[in-house]
Scaffold this active site. Structure first.
Site, PDB file in Angstrom:
ATOM      1  CD  GLU A  88      -2.505   1.763   2.020  1.00 47.30           C
ATOM      2  OE1 GLU A  88      -1.853   1.722   3.072  1.00 47.30           O
ATOM      3  OE2 GLU A  88      -3.385   2.609   1.789  1.00 47.30           O
ATOM      4  CB  THR A 137      -2.373  12.257  -1.382  1.00 50.61           C
ATOM      5  OG1 THR A 137      -3.274  11.354  -2.017  1.00 50.61           O
ATOM      6  CG2 THR A 137      -1.929  11.677  -0.062  1.00 50.61           C
TER       7      THR A 137
END
Lengths: 306, 306
Positions: free
Chosen positions: B128, B181
């Site tokens: 991830e 992000t």
């Protein structure tokens, strides 16, 4: 019931990562108080032993707490209170909180128990505030309810009582030195790094999870304070040595009790607790002119009739 | 077993007060993946549907996670992976985490289950990280384990799995807008007031207590974020209106899922959850060109074979 004698226990607030929100109740160390109904309204303090505290109701923690409750209950009779202090004032284990918690518990008993222990907390807070200078519940709540008290917030008061795992012991050393509340407050940072705050709330979450699942190792890993302890520990001479000695002797963890000068260690089981107690006694003799050491389970009962 | 098909669920991380440490698992929304053993060593991605993602193992979240586990297990055979994405990339409900969690779960199954789901978490984290840019577990852990995951800390990884109360529902609206992000990170404060940090860790403690005692009202009062949500909410158009509409329609509370743009609402029972779902659908049509709404219980199982 016209007279009652009670025992109101000492407490450890500001439990490391749980600064300002988590406290626990101690067993076997606390004040004794006697309450008598009287016909004339008002609260009178008739005897104080063990400490030099004001008799004037409005200046005495127990007096103020008692009066707040009497006013709320609109009682048309009054009370006499005897206070026998066993918890040293300024020790950092909830001396004034014990008086405040005891006061409201005793008055409520003689008034026929109209309120629950939990409902008594706000009145005890009012009393304790005249000693601590602010309304907080992390000593009075565990003194009343026993176990661990979590104060989620104050607007309104949101109090969660958590029973202690049965093998959880607390060892407390109280060096007879003074840590001024004003100084303990002055060293607190106004701002903290977000990263440290996240570490702290991870630990708080771990502590609560550890209590509910009786996971002693998790409790030990979680009782870590990366924010307040680093700021305050220098106010307590030999704090770090005592903490390290507790850890080396098997304590789950160790930290500052309240705003000091007492230092607590959490232990699993009486055997390790006794070893840590002996270590604290040995170190205490080396480091301080005068000190006390207390060792007990966490008290799951709180204030009681004796 | 030489072939297996699995379902890897979406997740809500950064659960308000539990920013960076608490995530939960969703039911009925997730990716499907197929794994096949092959004689030649190595991990090959043979098919990707539902998203435009790299086939190169070293650049694909599932590929990296799978390879990390294969290396650890020192397997002398290899795997083919099909990825069928149902969770939209960049939605804020753990799309890349689902791929990473699914990858290690599938490989582990075909390798004969040498590791537990909990032991798989670090390998999923490695996968991830190539999407999120940092190692974190609050999506991959609930995707693997189900329920709520509390990440107490990372050094070493200290993961506590908490089962969800049975009547806890989650409604999620995913507006099809992009929250970068980098921008979501840039608005985070480096320092926070100690007072806010204390409020936050009181809420985190309340949330954990609420989960263990199945106290829905306490969960609702606790799922409040005074630090990150105020900084990030302006990145999501109409966040406050959606949150308020959820609260007005009976949700326990509402906040940003992950780093957005999805918004979650926790509800007690299917009836309230359906009302909130309808409200989100109605508001979504008014506010956004395109959006999805999901409504389910918290998923206490995590990734499973289908």
């Amino acid at each position: 019931m016209n007279e009652v004698k009670i025992f109101c226990p000492a407490t450890v607030a500001n439990l490391s990562c749980g600064f300002d929100i988590i406290g626990l109740c101690l067993e076997g160390i606390g004040d004794e108080m006697v309450f008598r109904k009287k016909e004339l309204p008002g609260v009178t303090i008739t005897q104080i032993t063990g400490a030099d505290l004001p008799y004037e109701t409005a200046k005495n923690v127990a007096g103020v707490a008692a009066q707040a409750l009497v006013d709320h209950l609109q009682l048309d009779y009054g009370f006499e209170i005897e206070i026998h202090k066993k918890i040293k004032v300024g020790s950092g284990i909830g001396s004034s909180a014990a008086s405040a918690a005891g006061a409201v518990y005793g008055i409520n008993l003689l008034a026929g128990n109209p309120l629950t222990k939990k409902e008594l907390v706000p009145f005890a807070m009012i009393g304790e505030a005249i000693a601590s200078g602010s309304l907080h519940a992390d000593n009075v709540a565990p003194a009343l309810l026993g176990g661990f008290s979590l104060i989620r917030g104050y607007e309104p008061l949101d109090l969660i009582n958590i029973e202690s795992p049965s093998e959880l012991y607390v060892v407390v050393i109280h060096p007879h030195i003074e840590v001024k509340t004003s100084e303990a407050r002055a060293v607190l940072p106004e701002e903290v790094p977000l990263k440290s705050a996240i570490t702290q709330w991870g630990n708080v979450a771990g502590l609560i999870a550890g209590l509910y699942t009786e996971n002693y190792e998790l409790i030990g890993r979680s009782v870590v304070d990366v924010i307040v302890e680093p700021a305050r520990k220098n106010l307590i001479p030999h704090f770090e040595e005592l903490k390290q000695s507790a850890l080396q002797n098997g304590a789950l963890n160790s930290g500052i009790s309240g705003s000091g000068p007492s230092i607590f260690a959490l232990c699993k089981g009486s055997q390790i607790a006794n070893i840590v107690k002996n270590t604290f006694n040995k170190s205490g003799k080396e480091f301080y002119t005068s000190f006390d050491v207390h060792c007990s389970k966490v008290n799951n009962t709180g204030v009681i009739i004796i």
